[in-house]
Scaffold this active site. Structure first.
Site, PDB file in Angstrom:
ATOM      1  N   LYS A 139      49.095  41.665  44.053  1.00 26.47           N
ATOM      2  CA  LYS A 139      49.095  41.060  42.707  1.00 26.47           C
ATOM      3  C   LYS A 139      48.236  41.889  41.758  1.00 26.47           C
ATOM      4  O   LYS A 139      48.657  42.213  40.648  1.00 26.47           O
ATOM      5  CB  LYS A 139      48.525  39.639  42.787  1.00 26.47           C
ATOM      6  N   ASN A 140      47.046  42.286  42.209  1.00 25.02           N
ATOM      7  CA  ASN A 140      46.087  42.927  41.303  1.00 25.02           C
ATOM      8  C   ASN A 140      46.371  44.402  41.070  1.00 25.02           C
ATOM      9  O   ASN A 140      45.681  45.051  40.289  1.00 25.02           O
ATOM     10  CB  ASN A 140      44.649  42.698  41.796  1.00 25.02           C
ATOM     11  N   ARG A 184      49.923  31.209  41.948  1.00 24.97           N
ATOM     12  CA  ARG A 184      49.653  32.326  41.041  1.00 24.97           C
ATOM     13  C   ARG A 184      49.561  33.638  41.832  1.00 24.97           C
ATOM     14  O   ARG A 184      49.905  34.696  41.333  1.00 24.97           O
ATOM     15  CB  ARG A 184      48.332  32.101  40.302  1.00 24.97           C
ATOM     16  N   ASP A 211      37.189  38.317  46.409  1.00 18.43           N
ATOM     17  CA  ASP A 211      38.446  37.574  46.562  1.00 18.43           C
ATOM     18  C   ASP A 211      38.694  37.114  47.991  1.00 18.43           C
ATOM     19  O   ASP A 211      39.669  36.416  48.252  1.00 18.43           O
ATOM     20  CB  ASP A 211      39.637  38.434  46.100  1.00 18.43           C
ATOM     21  N   ARG A 234      33.795  35.354  32.389  1.00 16.45           N
ATOM     22  CA  ARG A 234      34.707  36.505  32.439  1.00 16.45           C
ATOM     23  C   ARG A 234      34.993  37.088  31.049  1.00 16.45           C
ATOM     24  O   ARG A 234      36.110  37.163  30.584  1.00 16.45           O
ATOM     25  CB  ARG A 234      35.995  36.108  33.149  1.00 16.45           C
ATOM     26  N   CYS A 241      37.465  31.072  32.797  1.00 13.26           N
ATOM     27  CA  CYS A 241      38.329  30.397  33.770  1.00 13.26           C
ATOM     28  C   CYS A 241      37.388  29.656  34.721  1.00 13.26           C
ATOM     29  O   CYS A 241      36.171  29.731  34.591  1.00 13.26           O
ATOM     30  CB  CYS A 241      39.224  31.406  34.465  1.00 13.26           C
TER      31      CYS A 241
HETATM   32  C1  EPZ Z   1      39.612  41.510  38.829  1.00  6.96           C
HETATM   33  O1  EPZ Z   1      39.206  40.598  37.821  1.00  6.96           O
HETATM   34  C2  EPZ Z   1      40.598  40.754  39.701  1.00  6.96           C
HETATM   35  N1  EPZ Z   1      41.765  40.367  38.898  1.00  6.96           N
HETATM   36  C3  EPZ Z   1      39.922  39.523  40.297  1.00  6.96           C
HETATM   37  O2  EPZ Z   1      40.860  38.896  41.164  1.00  6.96           O
HETATM   38  C4  EPZ Z   1      38.724  39.985  41.122  1.00  6.96           C
HETATM   39  O3  EPZ Z   1      38.049  38.869  41.632  1.00  6.96           O
HETATM   40  C5  EPZ Z   1      37.780  40.805  40.233  1.00  6.96           C
HETATM   41  O4  EPZ Z   1      38.501  41.904  39.636  1.00  6.96           O
HETATM   42  C6  EPZ Z   1      36.608  41.379  41.009  1.00  6.96           C
HETATM   43  O5  EPZ Z   1      37.079  42.188  42.044  1.00  6.96           O
HETATM   44  C7  EPZ Z   1      42.693  41.310  38.610  1.00  6.96           C
HETATM   45  O6  EPZ Z   1      42.591  42.469  38.996  1.00  6.96           O
HETATM   46  C8  EPZ Z   1      43.880  40.865  37.796  1.00  6.96           C
HETATM   47  P1  EPZ Z   1      35.804  42.256  36.676  1.00  6.96           P
HETATM   48  P2  EPZ Z   1      38.379  41.159  36.540  1.00  6.96           P
HETATM   49  O7  EPZ Z   1      36.075  42.690  35.273  1.00  6.96           O
HETATM   50  O8  EPZ Z   1      38.800  42.552  36.250  1.00  6.96           O
HETATM   51  C9  EPZ Z   1      31.930  40.752  34.387  1.00  6.96           C
HETATM   52  C10 EPZ Z   1      42.018  37.104  42.129  1.00  6.96           C
HETATM   53  O9  EPZ Z   1      41.643  36.135  42.788  1.00  6.96           O
HETATM   54  N2  EPZ Z   1      32.536  41.386  33.195  1.00  6.96           N
HETATM   55  O10 EPZ Z   1      35.733  43.308  37.741  1.00  6.96           O
HETATM   56  O11 EPZ Z   1      38.495  40.135  35.482  1.00  6.96           O
HETATM   57  C11 EPZ Z   1      32.757  39.571  34.883  1.00  6.96           C
HETATM   58  O12 EPZ Z   1      32.392  38.395  34.199  1.00  6.96           O
HETATM   59  C12 EPZ Z   1      41.255  37.533  40.895  1.00  6.96           C
HETATM   60  O13 EPZ Z   1      43.017  37.828  42.411  1.00  6.96           O
HETATM   61  C13 EPZ Z   1      31.856  41.329  31.977  1.00  6.96           C
HETATM   62  O14 EPZ Z   1      30.770  40.752  31.876  1.00  6.96           O
HETATM   63  O15 EPZ Z   1      36.898  41.189  37.115  1.00  6.96           O
HETATM   64  C14 EPZ Z   1      32.398  39.527  36.358  1.00  6.96           C
HETATM   65  O16 EPZ Z   1      31.171  38.825  36.502  1.00  6.96           O
HETATM   66  C15 EPZ Z   1      40.088  36.611  40.606  1.00  6.96           C
HETATM   67  N3  EPZ Z   1      32.408  41.930  30.888  1.00  6.96           N
HETATM   68  C16 EPZ Z   1      32.162  41.003  36.714  1.00  6.96           C
HETATM   69  O17 EPZ Z   1      31.946  41.691  35.474  1.00  6.96           O
HETATM   70  C17 EPZ Z   1      33.608  42.595  30.940  1.00  6.96           C
HETATM   71  O18 EPZ Z   1      34.047  43.135  29.904  1.00  6.96           O
HETATM   72  C18 EPZ Z   1      33.347  41.673  37.418  1.00  6.96           C
HETATM   73  O19 EPZ Z   1      34.489  41.343  36.661  1.00  6.96           O
HETATM   74  C19 EPZ Z   1      34.293  42.637  32.180  1.00  6.96           C
HETATM   75  C20 EPZ Z   1      33.734  42.042  33.298  1.00  6.96           C
END
Ligand code: EPZ
Length: 419
Positions: A14-15, A399, A307, A117, A112
């Site tokens: 998915k990701n 999802r 995850d 996020r 969410c």
């Molecule tokens: C991706 O989400 C995945 N989703 C998530 O999978 C996964 O849990 C996550 O990466 C971590 O591996 C997809 O790839 C579609 P991040 P993402 O940006 O990119 C903070 C699932 O279950 N952050 O790596 O949204 C954020 O709040 C889903 O398949 C900021 O503060 O995660 C988090 O604490 C859930 N500002 C941390 O960084 C930003 O601009 C990591 O988030 C971006 C992120």
């Protein structure tokens, strides 16, 4: 309480699929994708892309794993609140729309269940590349700076490692003027899979799999064909399902897998007592003992994936011994804990650490899914619990999992979707 025995074919990730589908916006030529998973989130992003004018064709309507995307006539570089609110990963259209069309209007994703996020790093990086970005009425409106014909290459250091942040900036950089360096880049296999597709499309990217991606912008990209990488989280989820069935036994052959992207998860499941044999594209797991508790701290790839945290918590609930699990990526990703405790688990949360005392048996009950991986955790716990477990709100599960109940029923689980 039924033994799990048989073969399961793993779907595409998915990701990886979500950013890769958005990458089709970067060219006017057709992009053909294989091994596309049939998931709610994939259907959502395809709707968003179609609304912009991207043509989506399934050559064989009965086979939704092969899709042809044609971005030759994008008329509306926008993503509406109605669809973005159902899936925050829609933010991944921002980078490609801006890079190719010089303008984009994308609804600011809300938070969410698992955390705030924010997307501040996505915006910080695009601004560093010269984009004019302002946010009003819940929408991000982005355009090239005045008199600019393209984004400008830049050196970008994100405050934290962000998976979709890296992907958005990577897709923006491939058509920018000059060189872009992404420092502190995410190293997840799904980021690498996106980069491999972009290179097939004519992009110039080096440093794949490292935390430093160097992109030399090109004038335009051409079409390509690509098979999406196997879903390491779906694979790990079924491996946890085997591990939790220690008392009754499990013997699963997982096909079309990518064990080379799952080293930490495999190591931890070996510590839990799962017998694991690996091939290039398959994983054979056997379990005939109660799992042993495993402790871990989630972190960015290649360390323990957040995850997989909820699924391991289900296994720890009936494992032998005590375990400590610390969630370092998201601020609220323990909502499955209260539900697992309804099934008889003994889990206490202290800050971002969950302490579990393994119990001999879980007892079936009605529980409620709150987010994607929490749903998977509750299904896994239900397989091992005595009596019936009813998991409510499984639209969360749909999802990110392609017909999970069918795959589990096919290997012996007594599981059904009820209205
Ligand atoms: C991706 O989400 C995945 N989703 C998530 O999978 C996964 O849990 C996550 O990466 C971590 O591996 C997809 O790839 C579609 P991040 P993402 O940006 O990119 C903070 C699932 O279950 N952050 O790596 O949204 C954020 O709040 C889903 O398949 C900021 O503060 O995660 C988090 O604490 C859930 N500002 C941390 O960084 C930003 O601009 C990591 O988030 C971006 C992120």
């Amino acid at each position: 309480g039924r033994p799990l025995k048989g073969e399961i074919t793993i779907a595409g990730a998915k990701n990886a699929a979500l950013p890769i589908l958005c990458a089709a916006l970067l060219t006017a030529e057709p992009v053909t994708l294989r091994n596309l998973p049939d998931l709610q989130d994939v259907r959502t992003i395809l709707k968003i892309l179609a609304q912009m004018g991207l043509k989506v064709t399934f050559p064989n309507p009965d086979d939704r794993s092969v899709v042809v995307l044609d971005g030759s006539d994008i008329h509306t570089p926008e993503a509406s609140y109605e669809l973005v609110k159902t899936m925050r990963a829609s933010i991944l259209v921002l980078g490609p729309l801006l890079a190719r069309f010089g303008r984009a209007k994308v609804s600011l994703p809300g938070g969410c269940a698992i955390g705030a996020r924010p997307v501040d790093q996505h915006i910080k990086g695009l601004k560093a590349m010269g984009a004019d970005i302002h946010i009003s009425h819940g929408y991000i409106e982005a355009s090239f700076g005045e008199q600019k014909k393209a984004l400008q290459g830049a050196k970008i250091l994100t405050d934290m490692i962000t998976v979709t942040g890296t992907e958005n900036l990577l897709m923006a950089a491939v058509l920018a003027d000059g060189q872009t360096i992404l420092e502190n880049a995410a190293r997840e296999p799904e980021v690498t899979d996106l980069a491999e597709l972009l290179i097939k499309m004519g992009a110039n990217i080096s440093g794949l799999g490292t935390d430093r991606l160097v992109i030399q912008g090109v004038k335009s990209l051409h079409g390509a064909q690509h098979a999406i990488i196997a879903d390491r989280i779906e694979t790990g989820t079924f491996m946890c399902a085997a591990a939790i069935m220690g008392q009754t036994g499990a013997d699963l052959m997982l096909k079309n897998a990518r064990p080379d992207t799952m080293e930490m998860v495999i190591d931890k499941l070996k510590d839990a007592g799962l017998q694991i044999a690996l091939g290039k594209d398959w994983i054979h797991v056997v379990m005939n003992q109660r799992p042993k508790a495993v402790s871990f701290k989630t972190s960015e790839y290649p360390a323990f994936p957040t995850d997989m945290q909820a699924q391991f918590m289900a296994m720890n609930a009936i494992a032998q011994g005590a375990s400590r699990v610390t969630e370092t990526i998201f601020e609220n990703r323990f909502m499955h804990v209260q539900e697992l405790n309804r099934l008889g688990a003994q889990i206490v949360i202290e800050g971002n650490t969950a302490m579990t005392e393994g119990v001999d048996e879980l007892s079936g009950a009605t529980v409620m899914a709150t987010d994607l991986r929490a749903s998977a955790s509750l299904v896994i716990a239900g397989l091992a619990a005595s009596g019936e477990t009813l998991v409510d709100r499984i639209y969360h599960l749909d999802r990110g999992y392609d017909r999970m109940e069918k795959k589990l029923a096919a290997v012996g689980a007594q599981i059904a979707r009820v209205k």
